[in-house]
Each structure stands twice: as C-alpha cells, then as structure tokens.
Motif scaffolding. Sequence first.
Motif, PDB file in Angstrom:
ATOM      1  N   PRO A  95       0.796  -1.181  -0.139  1.00 39.41           N
ATOM      2  CA  PRO A  95      -0.139  -0.012  -0.010  1.00 39.41           C
ATOM      3  C   PRO A  95       0.736   1.341  -0.088  1.00 39.41           C
ATOM      4  O   PRO A  95       0.454   2.155  -0.694  1.00 39.41           O
ATOM      5  N   ASP A  96       2.029   1.351   0.703  1.00 39.25           N
ATOM      6  CA  ASP A  96       2.787   2.605   0.781  1.00 39.25           C
ATOM      7  C   ASP A  96       3.422   2.845  -0.624  1.00 39.25           C
ATOM      8  O   ASP A  96       3.987   3.939  -0.562  1.00 39.25           O
ATOM      9  N   ASP A  97       3.603   2.029  -1.491  1.00 41.25           N
ATOM     10  CA  ASP A  97       3.956   2.424  -2.622  1.00 41.25           C
ATOM     11  C   ASP A  97       3.087   2.752  -3.585  1.00 41.25           C
ATOM     12  O   ASP A  97       3.496   3.414  -4.759  1.00 41.25           O
ATOM     13  N   LEU A  98       2.055   2.681  -3.355  1.00 44.56           N
ATOM     14  CA  LEU A  98       0.907   3.190  -4.306  1.00 44.56           C
ATOM     15  C   LEU A  98       0.583   4.569  -4.041  1.00 44.56           C
ATOM     16  O   LEU A  98      -0.435   4.938  -3.702  1.00 44.56           O
ATOM     17  N   THR A  99       1.578   5.382  -4.305  1.00 43.51           N
ATOM     18  CA  THR A  99       1.515   6.656  -4.545  1.00 43.51           C
ATOM     19  C   THR A  99       0.664   7.199  -5.766  1.00 43.51           C
ATOM     20  O   THR A  99       0.412   6.426  -6.767  1.00 43.51           O
ATOM     21  N   GLU A 100       0.132   8.400  -5.853  1.00 42.34           N
ATOM     22  CA  GLU A 100      -0.675   8.679  -6.903  1.00 42.34           C
ATOM     23  C   GLU A 100       0.209   8.676  -8.172  1.00 42.34           C
ATOM     24  O   GLU A 100      -0.267   8.165  -9.031  1.00 42.34           O
ATOM     25  N   GLU A 101       1.594   9.132  -7.978  1.00 45.40           N
ATOM     26  CA  GLU A 101       2.403   9.093  -9.393  1.00 45.40           C
ATOM     27  C   GLU A 101       2.596   7.550  -9.636  1.00 45.40           C
ATOM     28  O   GLU A 101       2.555   7.309 -10.877  1.00 45.40           O
ATOM     29  N   TYR A 102       2.828   6.769  -8.756  1.00 45.94           N
ATOM     30  CA  TYR A 102       3.192   5.375  -9.113  1.00 45.94           C
ATOM     31  C   TYR A 102       1.996   4.634  -9.701  1.00 45.94           C
ATOM     32  O   TYR A 102       2.096   3.810 -10.753  1.00 45.94           O
ATOM     33  N   VAL A 103       0.589   4.884  -9.247  1.00 45.27           N
ATOM     34  CA  VAL A 103      -0.393   4.075  -9.618  1.00 45.27           C
ATOM     35  C   VAL A 103      -0.766   4.575 -11.266  1.00 45.27           C
ATOM     36  O   VAL A 103      -1.176   3.814 -12.036  1.00 45.27           O
ATOM     37  N   LEU A 104      -0.662   5.939 -11.501  1.00 48.45           N
ATOM     38  CA  LEU A 104      -0.757   6.622 -12.683  1.00 48.45           C
ATOM     39  C   LEU A 104       0.376   5.664 -13.531  1.00 48.45           C
ATOM     40  O   LEU A 104       0.078   5.697 -14.903  1.00 48.45           O
ATOM     41  N   MET A 105       1.519   5.514 -13.067  1.00 49.21           N
ATOM     42  CA  MET A 105       2.582   4.941 -13.857  1.00 49.21           C
ATOM     43  C   MET A 105       1.924   3.325 -14.413  1.00 49.21           C
ATOM     44  O   MET A 105       2.284   2.971 -15.444  1.00 49.21           O
ATOM     45  N   LEU A 106       1.677   2.937 -13.500  1.00 50.38           N
ATOM     46  CA  LEU A 106       1.254   1.510 -13.478  1.00 50.38           C
ATOM     47  C   LEU A 106       0.197   1.303 -14.455  1.00 50.38           C
ATOM     48  O   LEU A 106       0.150   0.418 -15.260  1.00 50.38           O
ATOM     49  N   ARG A 107      -0.810   2.110 -14.568  1.00 55.10           N
ATOM     50  CA  ARG A 107      -1.884   2.232 -15.666  1.00 55.10           C
ATOM     51  C   ARG A 107      -1.153   2.443 -17.034  1.00 55.10           C
ATOM     52  O   ARG A 107      -1.961   1.997 -18.142  1.00 55.10           O
ATOM     53  N   ASP A 112      -3.210  -5.091 -15.612  1.00 54.36           N
ATOM     54  CA  ASP A 112      -4.825  -4.730 -15.531  1.00 54.36           C
ATOM     55  C   ASP A 112      -5.210  -5.541 -14.039  1.00 54.36           C
ATOM     56  O   ASP A 112      -6.425  -5.296 -13.842  1.00 54.36           O
ATOM     57  N   ARG A 113      -4.505  -5.665 -13.187  1.00 54.15           N
ATOM     58  CA  ARG A 113      -4.814  -6.283 -12.037  1.00 54.15           C
ATOM     59  C   ARG A 113      -3.949  -5.939 -11.033  1.00 54.15           C
ATOM     60  O   ARG A 113      -2.620  -6.351 -11.328  1.00 54.15           O
ATOM     61  N   LEU A 114      -4.170  -5.712  -9.678  1.00 53.33           N
ATOM     62  CA  LEU A 114      -3.190  -5.461  -8.699  1.00 53.33           C
ATOM     63  C   LEU A 114      -3.482  -6.457  -7.465  1.00 53.33           C
ATOM     64  O   LEU A 114      -4.779  -6.813  -7.358  1.00 53.33           O
ATOM     65  N   ARG A 146      -8.462   2.647  -7.503  1.00 52.26           N
ATOM     66  CA  ARG A 146      -9.787   2.883  -8.187  1.00 52.26           C
ATOM     67  C   ARG A 146     -10.040   4.190  -9.295  1.00 52.26           C
ATOM     68  O   ARG A 146     -10.389   4.064 -10.171  1.00 52.26           O
ATOM     69  N   GLN A 147      -9.438   5.107  -8.643  1.00 48.68           N
ATOM     70  CA  GLN A 147      -9.379   6.386  -9.370  1.00 48.68           C
ATOM     71  C   GLN A 147      -8.877   6.431 -10.568  1.00 48.68           C
ATOM     72  O   GLN A 147      -9.213   6.996 -11.558  1.00 48.68           O
ATOM     73  N   VAL A 148      -7.889   5.858 -10.782  1.00 47.77           N
ATOM     74  CA  VAL A 148      -6.981   5.804 -12.152  1.00 47.77           C
ATOM     75  C   VAL A 148      -7.375   4.725 -12.884  1.00 47.77           C
ATOM     76  O   VAL A 148      -6.984   4.479 -14.088  1.00 47.77           O
ATOM     77  N   GLY A 149      -8.680   3.818 -12.553  1.00 48.94           N
ATOM     78  CA  GLY A 149      -9.087   2.814 -13.271  1.00 48.94           C
ATOM     79  C   GLY A 149      -8.780   1.500 -13.092  1.00 48.94           C
ATOM     80  O   GLY A 149      -9.202   0.284 -13.896  1.00 48.94           O
ATOM     81  N   PHE A 150      -8.256   1.293 -12.107  1.00 50.28           N
ATOM     82  CA  PHE A 150      -7.904  -0.304 -11.762  1.00 50.28           C
ATOM     83  C   PHE A 150      -9.225  -0.938 -11.063  1.00 50.28           C
ATOM     84  O   PHE A 150      -9.395  -0.717  -9.907  1.00 50.28           O
TER      85      PHE A 150
END
Length: 378
Positions: A95-107, A112-114, A146-150
Amino acid sequence: MAGIYIHIPFCKTRCSYCDFYSTTRNDLKDKFVEVLCKELEMRSGYLADKRVETIYFGGGTPSQLSEQDFKRIFKTIRQCFDTQHCGEVTLEANPDDLTEEYVLMLREQPFDRLSIGIQTFHNETLKLLNRRHDAQTAIEAVGRCRQVGFDNFSIDLMYGLPGQTITRWQHDLAQALELRPPHISAYHLIYEEGTPLYKMLRLQQVHEVDEESSVCFFSTLMNTLSKAGYEHYEISNFCLPDKYSRHNTSYWQGIHYLGCGPSAHSFNGTTREWNTSSLQCYIEGIEKGKRAFEMEQLDLPTRYNEYIITSLRTMWGISIERLQKEFGEQFSACCRQMAEPYIEYGKLEERNGAWKLTREGLFISDGIMRDLLWVKEE
C-alpha cells in the motif's frame, strides 16, 4: 495456454512473518533486471509455443520496480513469448508504494490487476508484522487505484494473528467490505521457522491462537464474505462473480507455467524446476549461461498427489473423468474408495461429475487430502 511468473526479490524491509525469498539488497536491482531479461530469453522455449494468457509479478515487493524496469521486462516478454491472448497481468504491491504518481505509471503499463498486501487494518499489529503502512495508508491506496481505473484488484488479509480477537477480525472484514474489492485472499498466519515472528513465539513474546479460535475465524470469514456476495472458489480465496485470479487458478488446474527470478518455480506437466534462492548465485549463474536450479521428474504417483491437493482446494473439485483419463483405473478406484467415507459423513459431495469439499469438509481439508493421496511403496 500457459502463464509466466516473475519473482521480484526486493523489499525495503522484511516482514516478521514472511519466509518467501527476498532481500533488502536494492543496490542490485538494475543488475537483477538485466539478468532477469536474459533468463527470459534463455528459457523462451520452455512453454513450447503455448499462448501466454496470464503474467504475475510476485515477491518480495514487485512495487519496488520503476517504470523503466517494467518497460524493459515487458519488452523482453513480448519478444520471447506469444502474449497476444494475455488476459490478466497482475502486480503484487504494498500500500505505501501506491502513491498517486506510481499508480498512474502502472496504468501506462500492461498491468490490469493489482494484488495489494494489506493483512490487517489494526495499526499495532501492522507494526508487529513490520509492515510499512498503516490502516489509513491502505484505505487511501485502494482509493487511488480505483480512481485511475484499476477495477480488478485483490487485497490480502491475515487471521490468527498475535492478540487477534474475533471482534478485531470482524472489524478487518467490515473495513475490507467497505472498500468492496473484487477479490479477497485471506490466510491463517503460519509461524514459519527462521522468521522473526517464529523466534518471538519460541521466546513466548507472542502466542499462537488456539484451534477453537482458528475455526471461529475461518467460519466468520466464510459467513461474512458469503453474505456480501463473494464466491468461495478456493480455500483461501474469495471473489465477486467472474473476478477470480486466473493466474493462481492455473496453478490449481495444472496449467503449465514458467517461473523466472530467484526461487521461482516452473512446471511443464512432467517436470518441476526451481531457481536458486540466492540473488547472488542467481545473477552469477545467468551471467555465465549456467542457470542455478534444481529439477524434479514428476512420476505418475507424484502428479496424481499434486492433482488431488490442488484441485480439492477449489470449488471445481476433483474431476472424476479427468482422474480416470489421466491416472487410470488403479488411481481412480483408490481415490473413490478413500473418498466414500467422507461422502457418507457429509465432508465430501459428488456433484457435476466431481468430488468437492462441503462446508463441513473445509474445516478438515488437510486430513481429507492426506487420506486421498497415493502412498508410494518404499
């Protein structure tokens, strides 16, 4: 069809309960990614031209990798394997790695799944487990994903934790359901020898929960998630309709997979291989073109036993037709003979051409599996 598993061994810190292979030697990350890509190239023929339908990044902490790391690995996978029909690409993440910047990068990557390792929403226990996040961080991380689409993700929970009460477990489940993840994995804590938590147990600094409490935790888990609309498709896994983990299900259904990275296992139907559980030895071996690994030839009794253990864990159960076709009359008849008492007493049921655990059978599943195994002659 086939799957690819990528083991990322790096962690910022080691969790006190974990015995999976990992290291805090993050200075070796760039070299590891380079060598991992070489292993993928070296073993491009392992799946024998089967279509890759799932890819799974596990660890360790795969969310320690950067955008460039992922780009390099995915480029190599596409070059070496048929991924045109790949329908699920999973990343395990803290959870602590999932910053806004990081989750946007993952998208922007093929993910397609976390699979998010929360474990509990009780902050004191998270500290005991040496997790890097707190409850609020976990809740916010899910929201950002969720916000970025996962819209396809799983959360991990643990029960039977030191000091855990049924009230605390109910709170964890209630908080999890408030997040409404499509998939929940829930595991009973095991005190693995050699871990810090095991040493604390030996020193009586923590105490195991008793059997009655374990049964109560599991029963509460099943009741709560069932009422919330989750399907109990494997002993430790629950999902909303059609949201089961395709990659993990392939393990239980005997589908071939390639495992790359230190300690990763591979299976091609007749053999099982596993890489060395040492990052340094792994790197040195691949660089020399001599991968450090061990291999086991899977004879018929071994394949039968693996099928019994993996299939009985799932809602699909032991296919009577497949049992007969793949293992023959001798194994099929033995399995039926051993299953009959459990069917009679309501622990197993025969339904839709398969033997499956009933709810009562789930509580003694280890014993049932053990009785259905083929005992090899010495």
